[in-house]
Design an enzyme around this catalytic site. Structure first.
Site: not given
Length: 164
Positions: A69, A121, A133
């Site tokens: 990420c 994240h 993402d």
């Protein structure tokens, strides 16, 4: 010609040269500032991000074919507008300007986790409640507010210009 005559004739030339150098310097600085701000467009950031849709997720990967990420967000900002941001999601949150949910703009980063001190994240906001993402399904677009994500904050890694 005497030394004093030459010296007095050179004074206006030296003054003119100094003024010319100042004008060139000011013009160059102004153009560099304008170029850097216009180079930081959301469309450039989005273009690089979309180019990698479908790339696979690999923990610790920073591109260009595999990403985690934060490796994805770091890569996108670096390749699109030459903006260097920290490597991990937590470091990206800690090292970039915070924005409120009500002030979020396209290109801002959205952080998820247990708290602002436990971020796991990050994704890039692309408008209409969606983000792009890299997660276990690879680089995708998805809703920011999903049952499996707990939003803990937002940041603005760069002030972007918008074409629309």
């Amino acid at each position: 010609m005497s030394h004093s005559i030459i010296k007095s004739a050179l004074k206006p030339l030296l003054l003119l040269a100094a003024l010319f150098a100042f004008a060139v310097s000011a013009y160059t600085s102004a153009n560099a500032a304008n170029a850097s701000s216009s180079d930081q467009s959301y469309s450039k950031v989005l273009k690089v991000a979309k180019k990698h849709l479908g790339a696979s997720y690999v923990y610790g990967a920073v591109g260009p074919t595999h990403f985690d990420c934060s490796g994805f967000t770091k890569y996108v900002y670096n390749k699109s507008i030459k903006k260097s941001i920290p490597r991990t999601a937590q470091a990206q949150y800690n090292g970039t300007k915070k924005v409120s949910k009500s002030n979020i703009k396209k290109g801002d980063l959205v952080y998820f986790g247990g708290s602002k001190h436990s971020i796991s994240h990050v994704g890039m906001y692309i408008g209409n409640g969606t983000m792009i993402d890299s997660q276990n399904r690879g680089v995708i677009t998805e809703k920011v507010y999903s049952p499996w994500w707990h939003v803990v904050g937002f940041s603005r890694p760069a002030t972007l210009s918008y074409d629309d």
